[in-house]
Design an enzyme around this catalytic site. Structure first.
Site, mmCIF file in Angstrom:
data_model
loop_
_atom_site.group_PDB
_atom_site.id
_atom_site.type_symbol
_atom_site.label_atom_id
_atom_site.label_comp_id
_atom_site.label_asym_id
_atom_site.label_seq_id
_atom_site.Cartn_x
_atom_site.Cartn_y
_atom_site.Cartn_z
ATOM 1 N N PHE A 172 0.854 -1.193 0.000
ATOM 2 C CA PHE A 172 0.000 0.000 0.000
ATOM 3 C C PHE A 172 0.884 1.235 0.000
ATOM 4 C CE2 PHE A 172 -2.525 3.459 1.652
ATOM 5 C CZ PHE A 172 -3.707 3.319 0.947
ATOM 6 N N LYS A 205 2.421 9.542 8.324
ATOM 7 C CA LYS A 205 1.579 9.177 9.462
ATOM 8 C C LYS A 205 2.000 9.712 10.841
ATOM 9 C CE LYS A 205 -1.147 5.490 7.594
ATOM 10 N NZ LYS A 205 -0.748 4.969 6.289
ATOM 11 N N ASP A 265 9.322 2.617 1.884
ATOM 12 C CA ASP A 265 8.129 3.361 2.287
ATOM 13 C C ASP A 265 7.926 3.109 3.779
ATOM 14 O OD1 ASP A 265 5.658 4.338 2.909
ATOM 15 O OD2 ASP A 265 4.614 3.439 1.209
HETATM 16 C C1 LIG Z 1 -0.896 5.246 4.868
HETATM 17 C C2 LIG Z 1 0.179 4.854 3.953
HETATM 18 C C3 LIG Z 1 0.420 5.544 2.749
HETATM 19 C C4 LIG Z 1 -0.459 6.674 2.275
HETATM 20 O O1 LIG Z 1 -0.469 7.756 3.137
HETATM 21 P P1 LIG Z 1 -1.606 8.902 2.969
HETATM 22 O O2 LIG Z 1 -1.193 9.937 3.962
HETATM 23 O O3 LIG Z 1 -2.915 8.269 3.252
HETATM 24 O O4 LIG Z 1 -1.522 9.389 1.574
HETATM 25 C C5 LIG Z 1 1.487 5.143 1.975
HETATM 26 N N1 LIG Z 1 2.300 4.124 2.349
HETATM 27 C C6 LIG Z 1 2.098 3.448 3.496
HETATM 28 C C7 LIG Z 1 3.048 2.347 3.866
HETATM 29 C C8 LIG Z 1 1.037 3.771 4.321
HETATM 30 O O5 LIG Z 1 0.825 3.068 5.446
#
Ligand SMILES: *Cc1c(COP(=O)(O)O)cnc(C)c1O
Length: 405
Positions: free
Chosen positions: A138, A252, A223
Site C-alpha cells: 500500500f 503518518k 516506504d
Molecule cells: C498510509 C500509507 C500511505 C499513504 O499515506 P496517505 O497519507 O494516506 O496518503 C502510503 N504508504 C504506506 C506504507 C502507508 O501506510
C-alpha cells in the site's frame, strides 16, 4: 449537535467513499483514551491509523501548535522557514540521510520519491523510469501512488493507470531478480506491510533487494510512512535490518496528527534541482512545529524504547492468546505495530465491532488480520485490559463455534 444529527449530515453531503462508518463521533481525547459525544470512553489501539503517536492532547504538542498558530501558520516556501529548517536538521541528524523535502501526506511523499528516482536517471542521461513494488503493498491513493500499490481493488475504477510500475511478490527474491529490466529505476518496498495485514519482510529479502539494487545500479526506496518515527521500536524500521535505502518516505506518525509527509534521500540520490518539485502547504511552519514537538517528545519521554519494550510485552500476550485459540493463525509485527491473523472461520470485522462495544478501538487489515497500532504512550495496564477483552470475545467465538458442531 448529537451523533445522529452528524451522521445525517454526512449521509446527505459527504461523498460516500467510506461506506457505513463506525457509528461514533469522538469529542476529545487524553493519553490513549478517546471520549465520544455520548460520554463513552474508548482505549485507542488504532491511533488514527498509526498517526497519533503521542496520543491525545499531549501538552508538548498542544503547546507547540497553539503557540505557532498564534504567530505564523503559513508563509510559502518562497521564503526561509525556521521550523522547516529545524525539522530538516532533526530528521537528517537522526537518520542516515542527507536531504529532506516536506509535503502534506503519505501519497505526496510517494509521488515525490517516484519523481526523484526518475529525475536521478534523467540527470544521468539514462532512460530508466520503471518502479518495482510488491503485490499486496500500500503506497497511497493518488494516481501514481495507487498504481504503485499492489492491490487491484484500489486500481480497477481508475484504469488506464499511469505506466512505469510493475508488481513483484513480497519476500520472493528470485522474482525480483527476474523482474528487473533495462528501464527499471527503483525498487520500493514496505519493511512491514501495514494495510496489507502487518506482514513483515524477511531479513534475507531486505538484504537481497539491497544487493540487487547495488548490482544493477537501481535506487532503493523504503516506504516507512507507517513504520517510521518510532512505531516499530526503532526510529526507522530500516534500523532493524541494518540496510540503508537511498530514499525514504515518512508521514503518518511524524506530525502527531497534524498532516505532514517527508521525503528523505542520501546526497547522491537528492537529484531535484530548482523548479523540479514543490508543494504549496508542504513544510509550513505549523506542521513543522508539530513534527518538531513530536520528535522532541519521543526523545524526552524515551518513547521509542518504550515502543520496543511495550511492543514486546504486547506481542507475548498475543502469542499467549494464539496458544488458547486455534483460529488465530499468526502473530506478527515489531514494536507497537502488531497484528494477529485469524483463519477464515472467524470474521475479523466482527471482532473489531465486539471490541468497539467493549470500549476498545482496533481495526482489521489485509485479508483477516486484527491490527494494533496504538499511540506510543500506551501503557501495559491498557494493553492488559485489551488482552483480557480479546480473551473474553475469543472465548465466546470459540463457544459459538463448538455449539454449531
Ligand atoms: C498510509 C500509507 C500511505 C499513504 O499515506 P496517505 O497519507 O494516506 O496518503 C502510503 N504508504 C504506506 C506504507 C502507508 O501506510
Amino acid at each position: 449537535m448529537n451523533t445522529d444529527g452528524i451522521m445525517d449530515l454526512d449521509q446527505k453531503y459527504y461523498m460516500n467513499t467510506f461506506g457505513k462508518r463506525i457509528p461514533v463521533v469522538f469529542e476529545c481525547g487524553r493519553g490513549s483514551t478517546l471520549y465520544d459525544k455520548e460520554g463513552c470512553s474508548y482505549t485507542d489501539f488504532l491511533a488514527g491509523i498509526a498517526v497519533n503517536s503521542l496520543g491525545y492532547a499531549h501538552p508538548a504538542l498542544v503547546e507547540a501548535i497553539s503557540s505557532q498558530a498564534g504567530r505564523l501558520i503559513h508563509c510559502s516556501s518562497l521564503f526561509y522557514i525556521e521550523p522547516q529548517a529545524k525539522l530538516a536538521e532533526a530528521l537528517i541528524e537522526n537518520s542516515c540521510f542527507d536531504r529532506v523535502f516536506f509535503g502534506n501526506s503519505g501519497a505526496e511523499a510517494i509521488e515525490g520519491a517516484i519523481k526523484l528516482a526518475r529525475k536521478y536517471f534523467k540527470q544521468k542521461g539514462l532512460y530508466k523510469y520503471e518502479v518495482l513494488t510488491n503485490t499486496n503493498s500500500f503506497h497511497g491513493r493518488t494516481l501514481a501512488a495507487l498504481t504503485a500499490t499492489g492491490q487491484p481493488k484500489y486500481q480497477k475504477p481508475y484504469e488506464p493507470l499511469p505506466s512505469g510500475f510493475r508488481h513483484i511478490p513480497y519476500n520472493d527474491l528470485e522474482a525480483a531478480y527476474e523482474a528487473v529490466a533495462d528501464t527499471t529505476c527503483a525498487i520500493m518496498i514496505e519493511l512491514i506491510q501495514g494495510e496489507g495485514g502487518v506482514i513483515e519482510a524477511t531479513a534475507e529479502y531486505v538484504e537481497g533487494i539491497a544487493k540487487l539494487c547495488r548490482e544493477k545500479g537501481l535506487l532503493l526506496i523504503f516506504d516507512e510512512i507507517q513504520t517510521g518515527i518510532g512505531r516499530t521500536g526503532k526510529m526507522f524500521a530500516y534500523e532493524h535490518f541494518g540496510v540503508e535505502p537511498d530514499i525514504l518516505t515518512l508521514a503518518k506518525g511524524l506530525g502527531g496528527g497534524v498532516p505532514i509527509g517527508a521525503l528523505l534521500a542520501k546526497s547522491h540520490a537528492a537529484a531535484f534541482e530548482p523548479g523540479d518539485h514543490g508543494s504549496t502547504f508542504g513544510g509550513n511552519p505549523l506542521a513543522c512545529s508539530a513534527a518538531l514537538a513530536v520528535l522532541k517528545t519521543l526523545s524526552d519521554e524515551d518513547l521509542i524504547a518504550k515502543s520496543a519494550i511495550n511492543g514486546e510485552y504486547f506481542k507475548e500476550k498475543l502469542i499467549y492468546l494464539k496458544s488458547l485459540f486455534p483460529f488465530i493463525s499468526d502473530v506478527r509485527g515489531k514494536g507497537l505495530m502488531l497484528g494477529i491473523e485469524l483463519n477464515e472461520s472467524v470474521n475479523g470485522k466482527t471482532i473489531v465491532e465486539e471490541c468497539f462495544k467493549a470500549g476498545f478501538i482496533i481495526n482489521c487489515a489485509g485479508k483477516n488480520t486484527l491490527r494494533f497500532v496504538p499511540p506510543l504512550v500506551i501503557t501495559t495496564t491498557e494493553i492488559d485490559a485489551l488482552i483480557e477483552t480479546l480473551e473474553l470475545i475469543f472465548s465466546r467465538v470459540k463457544e459459538a463455534a463448538s455449539c454449531k458442531i
